[in-house]
Design a protein around this motif. Structure first.
Motif, PDB file in Angstrom:
ATOM      1  N   GLN A 170     -40.738  36.229 -12.331  1.00  5.61           N
ATOM      2  CA  GLN A 170     -40.424  37.479 -13.009  1.00  5.61           C
ATOM      3  C   GLN A 170     -41.212  38.644 -12.419  1.00  5.61           C
ATOM      4  O   GLN A 170     -40.834  39.790 -12.606  1.00  5.61           O
ATOM      5  CB  GLN A 170     -40.729  37.355 -14.512  1.00  5.61           C
ATOM      6  N   ASN A 171     -42.315  38.347 -11.742  1.00  8.62           N
ATOM      7  CA  ASN A 171     -43.174  39.414 -11.232  1.00  8.62           C
ATOM      8  C   ASN A 171     -43.793  38.998  -9.892  1.00  8.62           C
ATOM      9  O   ASN A 171     -44.767  38.237  -9.880  1.00  8.62           O
ATOM     10  CB  ASN A 171     -44.276  39.740 -12.238  1.00  8.62           C
ATOM     11  N   VAL A 220     -33.825  35.839  -2.999  1.00  9.40           N
ATOM     12  CA  VAL A 220     -33.784  37.286  -3.063  1.00  9.40           C
ATOM     13  C   VAL A 220     -34.955  37.786  -3.902  1.00  9.40           C
ATOM     14  O   VAL A 220     -35.294  37.193  -4.925  1.00  9.40           O
ATOM     15  CB  VAL A 220     -32.434  37.789  -3.642  1.00  9.40           C
ATOM     16  N   GLN A 221     -35.567  38.850  -3.423  1.00  9.73           N
ATOM     17  CA  GLN A 221     -36.662  39.478  -4.165  1.00  9.73           C
ATOM     18  C   GLN A 221     -36.356  40.964  -4.332  1.00  9.73           C
ATOM     19  O   GLN A 221     -35.775  41.586  -3.449  1.00  9.73           O
ATOM     20  CB  GLN A 221     -37.996  39.281  -3.441  1.00  9.73           C
ATOM     21  N   TYR A 222     -36.757  41.518  -5.468  1.00 15.22           N
ATOM     22  CA  TYR A 222     -36.431  42.881  -5.833  1.00 15.22           C
ATOM     23  C   TYR A 222     -37.700  43.740  -5.824  1.00 15.22           C
ATOM     24  O   TYR A 222     -38.758  43.297  -6.253  1.00 15.22           O
ATOM     25  CB  TYR A 222     -35.801  42.931  -7.219  1.00 15.22           C
ATOM     26  N   LYS A 223     -37.553  44.972  -5.351  1.00 15.95           N
ATOM     27  CA  LYS A 223     -38.680  45.902  -5.303  1.00 15.95           C
ATOM     28  C   LYS A 223     -38.235  47.258  -5.806  1.00 15.95           C
ATOM     29  O   LYS A 223     -37.247  47.832  -5.305  1.00 15.95           O
ATOM     30  CB  LYS A 223     -39.214  46.011  -3.876  1.00 15.95           C
ATOM     31  N   ALA A 224     -38.952  47.809  -6.777  1.00 13.88           N
ATOM     32  CA  ALA A 224     -38.624  49.140  -7.294  1.00 13.88           C
ATOM     33  C   ALA A 224     -38.897  50.202  -6.232  1.00 13.88           C
ATOM     34  O   ALA A 224     -39.865  50.101  -5.475  1.00 13.88           O
ATOM     35  CB  ALA A 224     -39.432  49.420  -8.548  1.00 13.88           C
ATOM     36  N   LEU A 225     -38.026  51.206  -6.185  1.00  8.95           N
ATOM     37  CA  LEU A 225     -38.180  52.294  -5.219  1.00  8.95           C
ATOM     38  C   LEU A 225     -38.499  53.619  -5.920  1.00  8.95           C
ATOM     39  O   LEU A 225     -38.204  53.781  -7.091  1.00  8.95           O
ATOM     40  CB  LEU A 225     -36.887  52.441  -4.397  1.00  8.95           C
TER      41      LEU A 225
END
Length: 225
Positions: A170-171, A220-225
């Motif tokens: 989750q993080n 897949v990994q997500y990164k805030a922009l």
């Protein structure tokens, strides 16, 4: 890859089957290294706080009329968010090292981006991506390919029931999933010179929709922009 992998995720390509098995989802400490270098920045008119980048690391397989070609690792990045409350996306990059083609000594295949992508998932599919495949061999023409940048292959990927989406962390948010395109139509090679017909015969090209599959198992990994 929503592959290419997606949920608003992305596409990209992977491997199942006897010649290219993909292991169970890794633990958080066994994940591949994700690279966000190719992430497009949010546009100037983006809604603040809504944009993120998605980085995919996939293992892929292309099956042409029963002939399996392990594609190895593919990396895909794109950004998505909202503009004036509406969903928007920006393609980053598709990176793929040349992979050996079984049955054709000294021959490699490399997927390249074909200029179109749509990673907004819906009930019909996970996403869409245009690609073409560069074919290299010292005896072939320098422009040998399956599809071209001007006339790419259009792949539409769906969830692969063999690899259901799984949240690993989750993080940062990290997931594992599989996608498949069972309806990819493949033309004959172009620009391969006098031996092009031999390559086509060995690969079974051209090959109509329903005779080919494009699969990928992706992290897949997500990164805030």
């Amino acid at each position: 890859m929503k592959l290419l992998a997606l949920a608003a995720a992305g596409v990209a390509v992977a491997a199942l089957g006897s010649t290219l098995a993909f292991a169970s989802p890794a633990r958080a400490d066994e994940l591949p290294t994700f690279d966000f270098t190719d992430c497009p920045a949010p546009p100037a008119n983006a809604d603040p706080g809504t944009w993120r980048c998605e980085a995919f690391v996939s293992q892929g397989k292309l099956t042409i009329d029963g002939h399996e070609i392990p594609l190895g690792e593919l990396r895909l990045t794109f950004s998505e968010g909202r503009i004036n409350g509406q969903y928007a996306q920006a393609f980053g990059a598709l990176r793929h090292a040349p992979a050996r083609v079984p049955g054709l000594p000294g021959t490699t295949i490399q997927l390249r981006y074909g200029g179109f992508s749509d990673f907004l998932s819906d009930e019909e599919r996970r996403g869409e991506l245009d690609v073409y495949a560069v074919v290299r061999n010292p005896l072939l023409g320098k422009d040998c390919s399956i599809g071209t940048a001007a006339e790419p292959l259009h792949t539409v990927v769906h969830d692969d029931p063999a690899i259901p989406p799984t949240v690993i962390s989750q993080n940062p948010m990290t997931a594992h999933l599989g996608v498949i395109d069972p309806d990819l139509a493949l033309p004959a090679t172009q620009g391969c010179g006098p031996l092009g017909k031999l390559v086509d015969r060995r690969l079974g090209l051209p090959s109509p929709a329903g005779e080919n599959t494009f699969q990928q198992a992706s992290y897949v990994q997500y990164k805030a922009l």
